[in-house]
Design a protein around this motif. Structure first.
Motif, short mmCIF file in Angstrom:
data_model
loop_
_atom_site.label_atom_id
_atom_site.label_comp_id
_atom_site.label_asym_id
_atom_site.label_seq_id
_atom_site.Cartn_x
_atom_site.Cartn_y
_atom_site.Cartn_z
N ARG A 135 7.96 1.60 -8.44
CA ARG A 135 8.25 1.71 -10.06
C ARG A 135 7.12 2.18 -10.85
O ARG A 135 7.22 3.30 -11.52
CB ARG A 135 8.63 0.26 -10.69
CG ARG A 135 9.04 0.45 -12.13
CD ARG A 135 9.51 -0.80 -12.92
NE ARG A 135 10.82 -1.16 -12.21
CZ ARG A 135 11.23 -2.22 -11.71
NH1 ARG A 135 10.50 -3.60 -11.99
NH2 ARG A 135 12.72 -2.25 -11.30
N ALA A 136 5.85 1.55 -10.50
CA ALA A 136 4.71 2.26 -11.31
C ALA A 136 4.27 3.64 -10.78
O ALA A 136 4.04 4.37 -11.68
CB ALA A 136 3.27 1.29 -10.96
N ALA A 137 4.63 4.03 -9.52
CA ALA A 137 4.24 5.44 -8.96
C ALA A 137 5.16 6.44 -9.56
O ALA A 137 4.83 7.63 -9.79
CB ALA A 137 4.35 5.44 -7.47
N VAL A 138 6.38 6.01 -9.92
CA VAL A 138 7.48 6.86 -10.59
C VAL A 138 7.32 7.18 -11.94
O VAL A 138 7.96 8.04 -12.76
CB VAL A 138 8.80 6.85 -10.28
CG1 VAL A 138 9.10 6.55 -8.67
CG2 VAL A 138 9.47 5.40 -10.81
N ASP A 139 6.14 6.41 -12.48
CA ASP A 139 5.95 6.85 -13.98
C ASP A 139 5.39 8.19 -14.03
O ASP A 139 5.50 9.08 -15.03
CB ASP A 139 5.00 5.79 -14.48
CG ASP A 139 5.86 4.36 -14.75
OD1 ASP A 139 7.01 4.53 -14.97
OD2 ASP A 139 4.90 3.46 -15.20
N ASP A 163 0.65 -1.29 0.08
CA ASP A 163 0.01 -0.01 0.19
C ASP A 163 0.84 1.22 0.13
O ASP A 163 1.46 1.51 0.99
CB ASP A 163 -0.92 0.10 1.16
CG ASP A 163 -1.73 1.06 1.28
OD1 ASP A 163 -1.92 1.81 -0.01
OD2 ASP A 163 -2.55 1.52 2.37
N ILE A 164 1.07 2.04 -1.16
CA ILE A 164 1.70 3.13 -1.34
C ILE A 164 0.68 4.11 -2.05
O ILE A 164 -0.29 3.76 -2.73
CB ILE A 164 2.86 3.32 -1.85
CG1 ILE A 164 2.82 2.85 -3.54
CG2 ILE A 164 3.93 2.19 -1.30
CD1 ILE A 164 4.02 2.99 -4.38
N SER A 165 0.92 5.42 -1.68
CA SER A 165 0.17 6.60 -2.26
C SER A 165 1.18 7.46 -2.97
O SER A 165 2.17 7.53 -2.31
CB SER A 165 -0.94 7.23 -1.52
OG SER A 165 -0.23 7.67 -0.37
N ALA A 166 0.99 8.14 -4.14
CA ALA A 166 1.70 9.22 -4.73
C ALA A 166 1.06 10.53 -4.78
O ALA A 166 -0.22 10.42 -5.16
CB ALA A 166 2.05 8.65 -6.00
N THR A 167 1.69 11.53 -4.51
CA THR A 167 1.06 12.90 -4.48
C THR A 167 2.11 13.69 -5.39
O THR A 167 3.07 14.07 -4.66
CB THR A 167 0.69 13.24 -3.18
OG1 THR A 167 -0.20 12.53 -2.38
CG2 THR A 167 -0.09 14.89 -3.35
N LEU A 168 1.38 14.26 -6.40
CA LEU A 168 2.19 15.45 -7.00
C LEU A 168 2.14 16.70 -6.37
O LEU A 168 1.17 17.34 -6.11
CB LEU A 168 1.94 15.32 -8.71
CG LEU A 168 2.81 16.18 -9.53
CD1 LEU A 168 4.48 15.68 -9.42
CD2 LEU A 168 2.35 15.90 -10.69
N ASN A 169 3.39 17.32 -6.10
CA ASN A 169 3.45 18.60 -5.64
C ASN A 169 3.98 19.69 -6.36
O ASN A 169 4.96 18.89 -7.17
CB ASN A 169 4.12 18.69 -4.14
CG ASN A 169 3.06 17.97 -3.00
OD1 ASN A 169 2.34 18.51 -2.47
ND2 ASN A 169 3.60 16.90 -2.60
N PRO A 170 3.91 20.84 -6.60
CA PRO A 170 4.78 21.56 -7.32
C PRO A 170 6.48 21.52 -7.28
O PRO A 170 7.15 21.57 -8.24
CB PRO A 170 4.51 23.09 -6.87
CG PRO A 170 3.24 22.96 -6.32
CD PRO A 170 3.01 21.67 -5.60
#
Length: 111
Positions: A34-38, A2-9
């Motif tokens: 690896r999937a999240a850093v796409d 379980d990971i979550s990715a949030t794009l910030n400025p």
């Protein structure tokens, strides 16, 4: 895993929502990250504030992510719990990674 990715400025924050990164989940962890850093975003900030246990396999998985990203996408760590920070300190990986006390601190430093 379980990971979550949030794009910030100022960067992409990947939060690990698990208490352990060990041999049982190391491969899953690498695949999830690896999937999240796409997604776009520099730097990548790995939020380990919920991780209370990291073994050598988990450390190897974090290093594998660092190698996957390469020098053009820096990986920074934030929110290390005392036991996880100790692993990085004892293995001297704290000299390889940029480590921040908090995610907001990491984002501020990146901006």
């Amino acid at each position: 895993m379980d990971i979550s990715a949030t794009l910030n400025p100022t960067g992409l924050v990947i939060r690990v929502n698990e208490a352990r990164i060990d041999a049982a989940v190391a491969i899953e962890f690498k695949e999830a990250v690896r999937a999240a850093v796409d997604a776009p975003g520099n730097p990548i900030i790995l939020d380990l504030s919920k991780v209370t246990f990291l073994d050598s396999s988990g450390l190897g998985a974090v290093v594998a992510v660092l190698k996957l990203l390469g020098p053009e996408r820096p990986l920074q760590l934030a929110g290390l719990t005392p036991s996880v920070a100790k692993v990085f300190r004892l293995t001297r990986m704290d000299s390889i990674f940029t480590i921040h006390e908090t995610v907001p601190g990491a984002l501020k430093a990146a901006g």
